[in-house]
Design a protein around this motif. Structure first.
Motif, short mmCIF file in Angstrom:
data_model
loop_
_atom_site.label_atom_id
_atom_site.label_comp_id
_atom_site.label_asym_id
_atom_site.label_seq_id
_atom_site.Cartn_x
_atom_site.Cartn_y
_atom_site.Cartn_z
N LYS A 264 1.00 -1.21 0.06
CA LYS A 264 -0.13 0.00 -0.07
C LYS A 264 0.95 1.24 -0.02
O LYS A 264 0.58 2.30 -0.81
N GLN A 265 1.85 1.03 0.93
CA GLN A 265 2.83 2.45 1.02
C GLN A 265 3.58 2.67 -0.25
O GLN A 265 3.47 3.76 -0.89
N ASN A 266 3.95 1.79 -1.23
CA ASN A 266 4.62 1.79 -2.30
C ASN A 266 3.50 2.50 -3.36
O ASN A 266 3.86 3.26 -4.42
N MET A 267 2.46 1.82 -3.35
CA MET A 267 1.38 2.12 -4.30
C MET A 267 0.98 3.60 -4.20
O MET A 267 0.68 4.19 -4.95
N LEU A 268 0.86 3.97 -2.83
CA LEU A 268 0.49 5.33 -2.66
C LEU A 268 1.63 6.27 -2.98
O LEU A 268 1.17 7.43 -3.64
N ILE A 269 2.74 5.71 -2.87
CA ILE A 269 3.82 6.70 -3.41
C ILE A 269 3.60 7.03 -5.08
O ILE A 269 3.66 8.07 -5.52
N ALA A 270 3.51 5.96 -5.75
CA ALA A 270 3.30 5.91 -7.16
C ALA A 270 2.21 6.59 -7.58
O ALA A 270 1.95 7.59 -8.25
N LEU A 271 1.05 6.53 -6.96
CA LEU A 271 -0.25 7.28 -7.19
C LEU A 271 -0.24 8.53 -6.92
O LEU A 271 -0.86 9.54 -7.57
N LYS A 272 0.54 9.03 -5.62
CA LYS A 272 0.71 10.37 -5.35
C LYS A 272 1.50 11.21 -6.78
O LYS A 272 0.98 12.25 -6.81
N GLN A 273 2.22 10.44 -7.14
CA GLN A 273 3.11 11.05 -8.16
C GLN A 273 2.35 11.29 -9.36
O GLN A 273 2.25 12.20 -9.93
N GLU A 274 1.49 10.12 -9.60
CA GLU A 274 0.52 10.52 -10.86
C GLU A 274 -0.48 11.54 -10.58
O GLU A 274 -0.97 12.20 -11.43
N GLU A 275 -0.93 11.87 -9.36
CA GLU A 275 -1.71 12.57 -9.16
C GLU A 275 -1.43 14.05 -9.37
O GLU A 275 -2.07 14.75 -9.92
N GLN A 276 0.05 14.23 -8.93
CA GLN A 276 0.59 15.56 -9.32
C GLN A 276 0.53 15.59 -10.73
O GLN A 276 0.33 17.05 -11.17
N GLU A 277 1.01 14.87 -11.44
CA GLU A 277 1.28 14.95 -12.83
C GLU A 277 -0.24 15.28 -13.47
O GLU A 277 -0.48 15.86 -14.44
N ALA A 278 -1.41 14.36 -12.98
CA ALA A 278 -2.66 14.64 -13.57
C ALA A 278 -3.17 16.13 -13.24
O ALA A 278 -3.83 16.71 -14.10
N GLN A 279 -3.00 16.47 -12.27
CA GLN A 279 -3.41 17.85 -11.65
C GLN A 279 -2.77 19.09 -12.38
O GLN A 279 -3.16 20.02 -12.81
N ARG A 311 -9.44 15.99 -16.40
CA ARG A 311 -10.56 15.85 -14.97
C ARG A 311 -10.67 14.33 -14.83
O ARG A 311 -10.57 13.86 -13.69
N ASN A 312 -11.02 13.67 -15.80
CA ASN A 312 -11.35 12.35 -15.50
C ASN A 312 -10.14 11.44 -14.86
O ASN A 312 -10.39 10.67 -14.17
N ARG A 313 -9.09 11.74 -15.58
CA ARG A 313 -7.95 10.87 -15.23
C ARG A 313 -7.37 11.43 -13.69
O ARG A 313 -7.33 10.34 -13.09
N LEU A 314 -7.58 12.46 -13.37
CA LEU A 314 -7.32 12.99 -12.06
C LEU A 314 -8.27 12.32 -11.08
O LEU A 314 -8.02 11.89 -10.09
N ASN A 315 -9.60 12.15 -11.42
CA ASN A 315 -10.35 11.59 -10.68
C ASN A 315 -10.45 10.13 -10.11
O ASN A 315 -10.41 9.67 -9.17
N GLN A 316 -9.95 9.59 -11.46
CA GLN A 316 -9.84 8.12 -11.29
C GLN A 316 -8.43 7.79 -10.34
O GLN A 316 -8.50 6.77 -9.54
N ILE A 317 -7.48 8.54 -10.69
CA ILE A 317 -6.33 8.57 -9.52
C ILE A 317 -6.72 8.69 -8.26
O ILE A 317 -6.28 8.01 -7.11
#
Length: 325
Positions: A264-279, A311-317
């Motif tokens: 979970k920790q590593n998945m969250l790290i990866a998703l957080k990075q994607e969230e910043q890119e999507a934003q 926006r759809n990509r950000l919401n999914q992440i």
């Protein structure tokens, strides 16, 4: 006395015959003149078929080469008129290229119809340009750059100096270049750091799908941590955010819980990075203005399809992040 009477009746007969012949000739000339007058009148009105018939009738009264020439002129004008009327009919069917081709072949013999045909050519070019410009704008907005270029080429074939088409053509070239650069950047983007050495037999090949790659990466991390407990402990001492993985039997319940937290920790790290890119992608889309063709002219507007996609990509992440918390 008999001789005098004979001359008297002879003179009477001659007078009668002369009068009759004169009347006959007068009537023929009068009919001829009337036919010619009506023929010329119909020529002026553009009733060429009727004029041709009247000219032909006049030939029965007078075989004149001038009338034969008038008939040929009327026939040529009739062909020009038919061509013009056919072009108008095709124009109403919105077959603009066919109309342009037909009107360009119009003869100058009928100056009135010729000038009208030139004006119709300009109208057809304008309508043809508007239709293709709208199609090009829609394709450009949907990032279908090749389709957009095809529509622009349709315009430039008939209107080589169309500034709007040339301007959009330049913008599409820039957009395609940016798209290529983004694709290259994405392809050259470094993978997530994996602690597993390159010769680690437990490491698997990277899947093509991004989600599958994340899962595979986490599994590789867990496997490497179980095989290198000392290295993992050292990493934990340097980074408190990474939980320690014990090199125990995977069936052990405590180790299972630790693995789950680690994943979970590593998945969250990866998703957080994607969230910043999507934003960042959404912010860029909202701030970016593109030219669209509306109501016969270019206007600046937001690319709503690009905004919605970001926006759809950000919401999914964000949904994935909330599910892991």
């Amino acid at each position: 006395m008999v001789i005098k009477k004979w001359w008297f009746w002879a003179v009477i007969i001659v007078v009668i015959l002369s009068g009759g012949f004169g009347a006959y000739k007068y009537n023929r000339v009068s009919a001829y003149n009337k036919l010619m007058s009506n023929a010329e009148k119909n020529m002026g009105l553009g009733n060429y078929t009727k004029a041709i018939n009247l000219y032909k009738q006049s030939l029965s009264y007078k075989n004149d080469d001038a009338i034969v020439k008038d008939i040929k002129v009327a026939q040529n004008l009739k062909k020009i008129q038919d061509t013009y009327n056919e072009g108008i009919k095709i124009m109403n069917s919105k077959k603009y290229l066919e109309v342009i081709d037909k009107f360009k072949k119009m003869s100058k013999l009928n100056k009135k119809l010729y000038l009208s045909a030139q004006d119709k050519i300009k109208q057809c070019i304008k309508k043809y340009d508007d239709v293709n410009m709208q199609l090009a704008s829609d394709a450009y907005k949907n990032k279908k750059y090749d389709d957009a270029n095809n529509y622009l080429q349709n315009i430039l074939k008939v209107d080589t100096n169309n500034s709007d088409a040339k301007k959009m053509e330049s913008e599409i070239a820039q957009a395609k270049q940016q798209q290529t650069q983004q694709q290259q950047t994405q392809q050259n983007k470094p993978n997530l750091a994996v602690n597993t050495p390159s010769n680690d037999k437990t490491s698997k090949s990277q899947p093509n799908n991004n989600d599958d790659f994340k899962k595979q990466w986490i599994e590789d991390q867990v496997q490497w941590a179980k095989q290198h407990p000392q290295g993992n402990q050292n990493n934990q001492s340097n980074n408190q955010s990474v939980p320690q993985i014990q090199n125990t039997n995977p069936s052990d319940s405590d180790n299972t819980g630790t693995q789950s937290d680690y994943e979970k920790q590593n998945m969250l790290i990866a998703l957080k990075q994607e969230e910043q890119e999507a934003q960042q992608e959404l912010d860029n889309a909202q701030n970016q203005m593109v030219k669209v063709y509306e109501n016969g002219k270019f206007v600046w507007a937001q690319d709503q399809s690009k905004i919605d996609s970001a926006r759809n990509r950000l919401n999914q992440i964000q949904s994935q992040i909330n599910a892991l918390k």
